[in-house]
Scaffold this active site. Structure first.
Site, PDB file in Angstrom:
ATOM      1  N   GLY A 109      -0.700  11.001   5.553  1.00  0.00           N
ATOM      2  CA  GLY A 109      -2.147  10.838   5.458  1.00  0.00           C
ATOM      3  C   GLY A 109      -2.595   9.773   6.441  1.00  0.00           C
ATOM      4  O   GLY A 109      -2.024   9.635   7.518  1.00  0.00           O
ATOM      5  N   ARG A 110      -3.624   9.011   6.051  1.00  0.00           N
ATOM      6  CA  ARG A 110      -4.145   7.967   6.940  1.00  0.00           C
ATOM      7  C   ARG A 110      -3.052   6.958   7.305  1.00  0.00           C
ATOM      8  O   ARG A 110      -2.809   6.676   8.483  1.00  0.00           O
ATOM      9  CB  ARG A 110      -5.317   7.242   6.258  1.00  0.00           C
ATOM     10  CG  ARG A 110      -6.580   8.058   6.183  1.00  0.00           C
ATOM     11  CD  ARG A 110      -7.589   7.382   5.277  1.00  0.00           C
ATOM     12  NE  ARG A 110      -7.140   7.398   3.896  1.00  0.00           N
ATOM     13  CZ  ARG A 110      -7.840   7.913   2.881  1.00  0.00           C
ATOM     14  NH1 ARG A 110      -9.036   8.403   3.078  1.00  0.00           N
ATOM     15  NH2 ARG A 110      -7.359   7.903   1.653  1.00  0.00           N
ATOM     16  N   ILE A 111      -2.371   6.413   6.270  1.00  0.00           N
ATOM     17  CA  ILE A 111      -1.367   5.380   6.538  1.00  0.00           C
ATOM     18  C   ILE A 111      -0.127   6.008   7.180  1.00  0.00           C
ATOM     19  O   ILE A 111       0.455   5.446   8.118  1.00  0.00           O
ATOM     20  CB  ILE A 111      -1.007   4.600   5.244  1.00  0.00           C
ATOM     21  CG1 ILE A 111      -2.271   3.962   4.657  1.00  0.00           C
ATOM     22  CG2 ILE A 111       0.051   3.535   5.524  1.00  0.00           C
ATOM     23  CD1 ILE A 111      -2.108   3.382   3.262  1.00  0.00           C
TER      24      ILE A 111
ATOM     25  N   ARG B   5       1.611  18.584   1.352  1.00  0.00           N
ATOM     26  CA  ARG B   5       1.403  19.936   0.804  1.00  0.00           C
ATOM     27  C   ARG B   5       0.849  20.848   1.896  1.00  0.00           C
ATOM     28  O   ARG B   5       1.152  22.017   1.935  1.00  0.00           O
ATOM     29  CB  ARG B   5       0.452  19.872  -0.389  1.00  0.00           C
ATOM     30  CG  ARG B   5       1.112  19.243  -1.608  1.00  0.00           C
ATOM     31  CD  ARG B   5       0.118  18.938  -2.661  1.00  0.00           C
ATOM     32  NE  ARG B   5      -0.911  18.017  -2.166  1.00  0.00           N
ATOM     33  CZ  ARG B   5      -1.852  17.493  -2.901  1.00  0.00           C
ATOM     34  NH1 ARG B   5      -1.906  17.778  -4.174  1.00  0.00           N
ATOM     35  NH2 ARG B   5      -2.736  16.663  -2.389  1.00  0.00           N
TER      36      ARG B   5
ATOM     37  N   ARG C   2       3.328   3.712  -4.291  1.00  0.00           N
ATOM     38  CA  ARG C   2       3.179   3.253  -5.666  1.00  0.00           C
ATOM     39  C   ARG C   2       4.525   3.361  -6.370  1.00  0.00           C
ATOM     40  O   ARG C   2       5.289   4.302  -6.103  1.00  0.00           O
ATOM     41  CB  ARG C   2       2.179   4.106  -6.450  1.00  0.00           C
ATOM     42  CG  ARG C   2       0.710   3.818  -6.149  1.00  0.00           C
ATOM     43  CD  ARG C   2       0.234   2.478  -6.722  1.00  0.00           C
ATOM     44  NE  ARG C   2      -1.174   2.266  -6.450  1.00  0.00           N
ATOM     45  CZ  ARG C   2      -1.669   1.674  -5.351  1.00  0.00           C
ATOM     46  NH1 ARG C   2      -0.861   1.206  -4.424  1.00  0.00           N
ATOM     47  NH2 ARG C   2      -2.963   1.506  -5.200  1.00  0.00           N
TER      48      ARG C   2
ATOM     49  N   GLU D  33       4.540  -3.803 -12.429  1.00  0.00           N
ATOM     50  CA  GLU D  33       4.175  -4.912 -11.529  1.00  0.00           C
ATOM     51  C   GLU D  33       3.415  -5.975 -12.308  1.00  0.00           C
ATOM     52  O   GLU D  33       2.571  -5.625 -13.128  1.00  0.00           O
ATOM     53  CB  GLU D  33       3.311  -4.386 -10.375  1.00  0.00           C
ATOM     54  CG  GLU D  33       4.073  -3.415  -9.488  1.00  0.00           C
ATOM     55  CD  GLU D  33       3.292  -2.961  -8.257  1.00  0.00           C
ATOM     56  OE1 GLU D  33       2.162  -3.427  -8.057  1.00  0.00           O
ATOM     57  OE2 GLU D  33       3.824  -2.152  -7.489  1.00  0.00           O
TER      58      GLU D  33
ATOM     59  N   HIS E  33       4.003  -6.268  -3.497  1.00  0.00           N
ATOM     60  CA  HIS E  33       2.845  -5.387  -3.274  1.00  0.00           C
ATOM     61  C   HIS E  33       1.840  -6.028  -2.307  1.00  0.00           C
ATOM     62  O   HIS E  33       0.701  -6.323  -2.678  1.00  0.00           O
ATOM     63  CB  HIS E  33       2.168  -5.048  -4.617  1.00  0.00           C
ATOM     64  CG  HIS E  33       1.347  -3.784  -4.537  1.00  0.00           C
ATOM     65  ND1 HIS E  33       1.242  -2.899  -5.573  1.00  0.00           N
ATOM     66  CD2 HIS E  33       0.577  -3.280  -3.535  1.00  0.00           C
ATOM     67  CE1 HIS E  33       0.450  -1.896  -5.226  1.00  0.00           C
ATOM     68  NE2 HIS E  33       0.031  -2.104  -3.989  1.00  0.00           N
ATOM     69  N   ILE E  34       2.290  -6.209  -1.060  1.00  0.00           N
ATOM     70  CA  ILE E  34       1.440  -6.911  -0.077  1.00  0.00           C
ATOM     71  C   ILE E  34       1.015  -6.003   1.080  1.00  0.00           C
ATOM     72  O   ILE E  34       0.644  -6.498   2.143  1.00  0.00           O
ATOM     73  CB  ILE E  34       2.144  -8.174   0.478  1.00  0.00           C
ATOM     74  CG1 ILE E  34       3.500  -7.826   1.143  1.00  0.00           C
ATOM     75  CG2 ILE E  34       2.321  -9.212  -0.607  1.00  0.00           C
ATOM     76  CD1 ILE E  34       4.080  -8.968   1.970  1.00  0.00           C
ATOM     77  N   GLY E  35       1.053  -4.684   0.852  1.00  0.00           N
ATOM     78  CA  GLY E  35       0.712  -3.749   1.933  1.00  0.00           C
ATOM     79  C   GLY E  35      -0.581  -4.082   2.667  1.00  0.00           C
ATOM     80  O   GLY E  35      -0.630  -4.115   3.897  1.00  0.00           O
TER      81      GLY E  35
HETATM   82  P1  NAP Z   1      -4.153   9.658   2.138  1.00  0.00           P
HETATM   83  O1  NAP Z   1      -4.821   9.568   3.460  1.00  0.00           O
HETATM   84  O2  NAP Z   1      -4.821  10.377   1.020  1.00  0.00           O
HETATM   85  O3  NAP Z   1      -2.709  10.287   2.387  1.00  0.00           O
HETATM   86  C1  NAP Z   1      -1.890  10.763   1.383  1.00  0.00           C
HETATM   87  C2  NAP Z   1      -1.077  11.931   1.924  1.00  0.00           C
HETATM   88  O4  NAP Z   1      -0.179  12.373   0.899  1.00  0.00           O
HETATM   89  C3  NAP Z   1      -1.946  13.112   2.312  1.00  0.00           C
HETATM   90  O5  NAP Z   1      -1.684  13.479   3.648  1.00  0.00           O
HETATM   91  C4  NAP Z   1      -1.534  14.237   1.346  1.00  0.00           C
HETATM   92  O6  NAP Z   1      -1.490  15.466   2.052  1.00  0.00           O
HETATM   93  C5  NAP Z   1      -0.146  13.795   0.889  1.00  0.00           C
HETATM   94  N1  NAP Z   1       0.137  14.250  -0.465  1.00  0.00           N
HETATM   95  C6  NAP Z   1      -0.633  14.098  -1.579  1.00  0.00           C
HETATM   96  N2  NAP Z   1      -0.035  14.653  -2.640  1.00  0.00           N
HETATM   97  C7  NAP Z   1       1.131  15.175  -2.182  1.00  0.00           C
HETATM   98  C8  NAP Z   1       2.189  15.899  -2.803  1.00  0.00           C
HETATM   99  N3  NAP Z   1       2.137  16.211  -4.104  1.00  0.00           N
HETATM  100  N4  NAP Z   1       3.246  16.269  -2.049  1.00  0.00           N
HETATM  101  C9  NAP Z   1       3.280  15.990  -0.737  1.00  0.00           C
HETATM  102  N5  NAP Z   1       2.305  15.313  -0.083  1.00  0.00           N
HETATM  103  C10 NAP Z   1       1.246  14.920  -0.811  1.00  0.00           C
HETATM  104  O7  NAP Z   1      -3.844   8.222   1.564  1.00  0.00           O
HETATM  105  P2  NAP Z   1      -3.535   6.871   2.383  1.00  0.00           P
HETATM  106  O8  NAP Z   1      -4.805   6.145   2.640  1.00  0.00           O
HETATM  107  O9  NAP Z   1      -2.621   7.167   3.500  1.00  0.00           O
HETATM  108  O10 NAP Z   1      -2.767   6.044   1.239  1.00  0.00           O
HETATM  109  C11 NAP Z   1      -1.578   6.558   0.675  1.00  0.00           C
HETATM  110  C12 NAP Z   1      -1.172   5.739  -0.526  1.00  0.00           C
HETATM  111  O11 NAP Z   1      -0.666   4.478  -0.095  1.00  0.00           O
HETATM  112  C13 NAP Z   1      -2.293   5.357  -1.487  1.00  0.00           C
HETATM  113  O12 NAP Z   1      -2.571   6.393  -2.403  1.00  0.00           O
HETATM  114  C14 NAP Z   1      -1.748   4.126  -2.176  1.00  0.00           C
HETATM  115  O13 NAP Z   1      -1.079   4.492  -3.357  1.00  0.00           O
HETATM  116  C15 NAP Z   1      -0.749   3.581  -1.173  1.00  0.00           C
HETATM  117  N6  NAP Z   1      -1.136   2.263  -0.630  1.00  0.00           N
HETATM  118  C16 NAP Z   1      -0.339   1.197  -0.898  1.00  0.00           C
HETATM  119  C17 NAP Z   1      -0.658  -0.053  -0.383  1.00  0.00           C
HETATM  120  C18 NAP Z   1       0.210  -1.247  -0.649  1.00  0.00           C
HETATM  121  O14 NAP Z   1      -0.301  -2.353  -0.697  1.00  0.00           O
HETATM  122  N7  NAP Z   1       1.502  -1.087  -0.790  1.00  0.00           N
HETATM  123  C19 NAP Z   1      -1.819  -0.211   0.386  1.00  0.00           C
HETATM  124  C20 NAP Z   1      -2.600   0.898   0.633  1.00  0.00           C
HETATM  125  C21 NAP Z   1      -2.264   2.143   0.121  1.00  0.00           C
HETATM  126  P3  NAP Z   1      -1.703  16.852   1.279  1.00  0.00           P
HETATM  127  O15 NAP Z   1      -2.964  16.703   0.502  1.00  0.00           O
HETATM  128  O16 NAP Z   1      -1.736  17.874   2.375  1.00  0.00           O
HETATM  129  O17 NAP Z   1      -0.509  17.034   0.410  1.00  0.00           O
END
Ligand code: NAP
Length: 321
Positions: A156-158, A178, A238, A267, A286-288
């Site tokens: 996704g974005r990250i 997916r 997560r 956590e 959890h410092i992403g």
């Molecule tokens: P995003 O843009 O929504 O990207 C998530 C990706 O996961 C999408 O490309 C989606 O594609 C895929 N996905 C979703 N469900 C799936 C499944 N069942 N099987 C396979 N792929 C799947 O989100 P983002 O902004 O990149 O953030 C991702 C996650 O990083 C957040 O939800 C958050 O939990 C975590 N995060 C953690 C920190 C930290 O501090 N550690 C900071 C920021 C974010 P499809 O829909 O095509 O499957």
């Protein structure tokens, strides 16, 4: 009478001040300690707006206790701690903070990957403990990042932001979603793979899917068993997506080489967690998204959503609108 805004964590006063014109603001007076559950349940009883962080579990009980609630702003992109569908069914808007944290979290994901590959934390600890006694031919050796294969689960974005970094390190990038992303494949030369192919071919597996009923435990004993013995698993998404018990066993028995974790099933990670007994794990609290600029940008998005709501405008970044 102004509507009541309850803020579950102390936020900087310069961000809160503009809200006072529109809301009766009440705030939990601690930056470091979560609002106790009983206080949250009492405060939501009269609140129209609620500002939460990831440690605030907004479940059925909280929603039932909040008859006036109209908007929840969430200082995170992930929103698995909020019962969003139920909130939506009750007409409550939920907002989050995507985009502003993408590059910062990608930096951290790549840093954690590198730190785990080279066991930087272990080397640092050893040095401080006076264990750097001579130059050893195979002392403090890790594995190469440059030129290796990275598998990103959740492009996704990250995920895309990490992929761009990986490309600068001449890495082969596999990804699993997916839905395929042909445009991204064409532009960056990454390749789509099934989960099984990604796991068995990657030197580094990076988890970046959101937590959901579908992704809960998707990396369990069987999946870890498909990884190379030399591979490293990194989770910045997560806790709960990776089965910690299975991971512990795999690291202990060297089924895989190492793991880097920024997120955990519980956590803060309890100090008696078996994970902390392992030498081949790099852990972070959890410092992403934790840079000053990004955290302030996240706070600002939440504040703007609350201001927009108060003025009858559309709040930014509504989840599942
Ligand atoms: P995003 O843009 O929504 O990207 C998530 C990706 O996961 C999408 O490309 C989606 O594609 C895929 N996905 C979703 N469900 C799936 C499944 N069942 N099987 C396979 N792929 C799947 O989100 P983002 O902004 O990149 O953030 C991702 C996650 O990083 C957040 O939800 C958050 O939990 C975590 N995060 C953690 C920190 C930290 O501090 N550690 C900071 C920021 C974010 P499809 O829909 O095509 O499957």
């Amino acid at each position: 009478m102004k509507p009541i805004l309850y803020i579950c964590r102390e936020m900087p006063e310069e961000m809160v001040a503009p809200l006072r014109e529109f809301y009766e603001v009440d705030m939990w007076p601690s930056t470091s300690e979560a609002v106790p559950r009983e206080v949250l349940l009492e405060k939501v009883a009269t609140a129209t707006a609620l500002w939460v962080v990831i440690s605030d579990r907004i479940d059925q009980e909280v929603l039932d206790a909040a008859p006036e609630l109209k908007i929840i702003v969430n200082m995170a992109v992930g929103y698995n701690h909020i019962l969003v569908e139920e909130a939506r069914a009750r007409g409550i808007i939920v907002t989050n903070t995507p985009d502003v944290l993408t590059e910062t979290t990608a930096d951290l994901a790549f840093a954690l990957l590198m730190a785990t590959a080279r066991d930087m934390m272990g080397a640092e600890k050893a040095m401080r403990a006076g264990k750097w006694t001579s130059w050893e031919p195979l002392g403090f050796t890790g594995v190469d990042v440059y030129g290796s294969t990275l598998g990103i689960i959740g492009m996704g974005r990250i995920g895309e932001a990490v992929m761009r970094r990986a490309k600068a390190f001449n890495m082969n990038v596999l990804y699993h979603n997916r839905r395929r992303k042909p445009g991204v494949e064409d532009m960056h030369g990454c390749r789509y793979a099934t989960l099984e192919t990604l796991l068995s071919n990657s030197d580094f597996v990076l988890v970046l899917v959101p937590f959901s009923e579908e992704t809960k435990g998707i990396i369990g004993a069987e999946e870890i068993g498909m990884m190379k013995e030399t591979a490293i698993l990194v989770n910045v998404s997560r806790g709960g997506i990776v089965d910690e018990t299975a991971l512990f066993k795999a690291l202990q028995s060297h089924t895989i080489r190492a793991a880097g974790l920024d997120v955990f099933e519980i956590e803060p990670l309890p100090m008696d967690s078996p994970l902390l007994t392992l030498p081949n794990i790099t852990v972070l609290p959890h410092i992403g998204s934790a840079t000053i600029k990004t955290r302030l940008a996240m706070i600002s998005l939440n504040q703007k959503a609350l201001l927009a709501f108060a003025k009858g405008e559309e709040p930014n970044h509504q989840v599942m609108k």
